[in-house]
Design a protein around this motif. Structure first.
Motif, PDB file in Angstrom:
ATOM      1  N   SER A 139      81.293  29.267 -14.014  1.00 34.32           N
ATOM      2  CA  SER A 139      80.082  29.361 -14.831  1.00 34.32           C
ATOM      3  C   SER A 139      80.391  29.668 -16.285  1.00 34.32           C
ATOM      4  N   PHE A 142      80.240  26.915 -19.044  1.00 36.80           N
ATOM      5  CA  PHE A 142      78.969  26.353 -19.479  1.00 36.80           C
ATOM      6  C   PHE A 142      78.296  27.252 -20.520  1.00 36.80           C
ATOM      7  N   TRP A 147      73.268  27.089 -18.366  1.00 30.44           N
ATOM      8  CA  TRP A 147      73.605  27.554 -17.022  1.00 30.44           C
ATOM      9  C   TRP A 147      72.473  28.409 -16.425  1.00 30.44           C
ATOM     10  N   THR A 150      69.773  27.050 -14.137  1.00 29.99           N
ATOM     11  CA  THR A 150      70.098  26.655 -12.760  1.00 29.99           C
ATOM     12  C   THR A 150      69.991  27.824 -11.782  1.00 29.99           C
ATOM     13  N   THR A 156      72.846  29.749  -7.451  1.00 29.09           N
ATOM     14  CA  THR A 156      72.975  28.557  -8.289  1.00 29.09           C
ATOM     15  C   THR A 156      72.536  27.335  -7.496  1.00 29.09           C
ATOM     16  N   LEU A 159      73.694  21.960 -11.390  1.00 27.90           N
ATOM     17  CA  LEU A 159      74.530  22.027 -12.584  1.00 27.90           C
ATOM     18  C   LEU A 159      73.768  21.378 -13.731  1.00 27.90           C
ATOM     19  N   TYR A 360      76.343  21.035 -22.976  1.00 33.38           N
ATOM     20  CA  TYR A 360      76.137  22.186 -22.104  1.00 33.38           C
ATOM     21  C   TYR A 360      77.462  22.840 -21.720  1.00 33.38           C
TER      22      TYR A 360
END
Length: 433
Positions: A139, A142, A147, A150, A156, A159, A360
């Motif tokens: 993670s 990102f 992130w 999500t 999570t 993505l 991202y």
């Protein structure tokens, strides 16, 4: 509702650390529970089972397809044992098609979806939680703001595959001809400029007024810019019918009556963009992909971008699309391999440059081509004022109730106050109040 994490701050941090590597570690193509097929690829005395996964991509225009067709071709060249059966779904049909397919148990293995749909699909118990597929450092690669979209109930569920903020595009030559030395920064000045642009069959603002989520997207930054919000901080009750919300809808209605085409009551975002491109309206609010459209379709336009005009505080809408895996998939490891490839550092940068989205992946925020682009720099800067929608399964219904209220106020069947109060009652019932 919490503001999105500052993208600009993330960029500054990147100057202090080493950029992430571009190598991606491939997962095995099969889960232990998958049975072997008759088709196989033999390499170095090892047999790798050949599998086919189904993937949906929301969006159907040629520019969109060209990128994703190329991505799938590159993926299958790198992972020849995984075939991808790709379908494109119109955005306007995507939510209903996902819901129908979930009910009929005909969902694909993976799909890109609007981030605002994710919690709803999770509540339907059809989305695969992804936390077991990656390690604790994954993670960190990102951008936090992307992130975080999500995450739902501490898990999570997808993505990021697209991250955007919004700004006010304006015809710079119109502004000069109307006698203004700078673009509008406040509501009062915005209305003044919009009225000045409205003459000789042209209009000041490409307002969106149909009863869809795109109307909420256009109006919400005015609500936030006036100090209002959609729900309480604990997301248990509607507050968009506050005095700040009522004032924001009254202002939106004034923009419609004084400076927007009459047909705006039925216009969607694409209509507003086309009106700007054809020179029918002087201003519209769009995301970072729009300069590509201007360059391709109307390169003669002299345009500028400025933050949303505000009443009390700066605000704009920040959104992210996701790629998700459905728990009905029988090829989860192959699906995860595709998702990793889809969102890796190389493809994030390709997508950002192709479509004009904000990267991202943290490592791509300091890409020279991204940072030297004046338009992209604008959207990176305003990201610190971006606000995301609530992450709730009920959000699509909440969104629709607000859009209906906005249209009712614009048409005049209800006052702004009555329309928002009625919508708030619907939303509160949805939330169990």
């Amino acid at each position: 509702m919490k503001k999105l994490i500052y993208l600009l701050f993330s960029l500054m941090l990147l100057l202090l650390i080493t950029a992430c590597g571009n190598e991606e570690t491939a997962s095995e193509a099969l889960s232990p529970n998958e049975s072997k097929s008759e088709d196989a690829i033999t390499s170095d005395d090892q047999t790798v089972e050949e599998v086919t996964i189904t993937a949906w991509v929301m969006g159907t225009d040629d520019y969109w397809r060209s990128y994703h067709d190329d991505l799938v071709e590159r993926f299958m060249a790198e992972y020849p044992h995984i075939k991808v059966d790709l379908d494109y779904i119109p955005w306007g049909e995507g939510e209903n098609q996902l819901i129908t397919s979930a009910a009929n148990k005909t969902l694909p293995d993976v799909s890109t979806i609007a981030g605002r749909w994710t919690a709803q699909m999770v509540a339907m118990e059809v989305v695969e939680s992804l936390d077991s597929y990656f390690d604790s450092n994954f993670s960190n690669e990102f951008v936090d703001a992307a992130w975080n979209t999500t995450q739902y109930q501490d898990e999570t569920w997808g993505l990021p595959v697209g991250f955007t903020t919004t700004g006010l595009f304006y015809h710079a030559d119109w502004l000069e001809e109307a006698g203004f030395s700078e673009p509008p920064t406040t509501w009062d000045k915005f209305l003044e400029v919009a009225k000045a642009f409205t003459n000789d069959g042209k209009y000041g603002f490409g307002l969106v007024g149909d009863n869809s989520m795109e109307t909420t997207m256009f109006w919400a930054p005015f609500l936030w810019g006036n100090g209002g919000d959609i729900l309480t901080e604990d997301m248990s009750k509607a507050i968009f019918n506050s005095p700040e919300g009522i004032e924001a809808l009254q202002f939106y209605k004034e923009l419609y009556r004084e400076a927007s085409p009459e047909g705006s009551i039925s216009n969607r975002r694409g209509d507003s963009q086309n009106l700007f491109l054809t020179g029918a309206v002087g201003m519209t609010t769009v995301g970072p992909w729009f300069p590509k459209f201007i360059e391709d379709d109307a390169p003669e336009i002299e345009y500028g971008i400025t933050p949303y005009p505000l009443k009390k505080q700066p605000a704009n809408l920040g959104t992210a699309d996701h790629i998700v895996m459905f728990n009905t998939s029988e090829k989860k490891e192959a699906a995860w391999t595709f998702m990793e490839f889809f969102t890796n550092q190389e493809n994030d940068l390709k997508w950002a440059k192709h479509q004009g989205f904000i990267p991202y992946r943290e490592a791509n925020l300091n890409d020279e081509e991204i940072t030297s682009n004046e338009d992209m720099a604008f959207f990176l800067n305003v990201a610190e004022d971006a606000i995301s929608y609530p992450t709730l399964p009920e959000w699509p219904q909440i969104d629709q109730a607000i859009a209906d209220a906005i249209q009712q106020a614009l048409i005049g069947t209800k006052t702004a106050e009555d329309a928002l109060n009625d919508a708030a009652a619907i939303v509160n019932e949805l939330l169990g109040n």
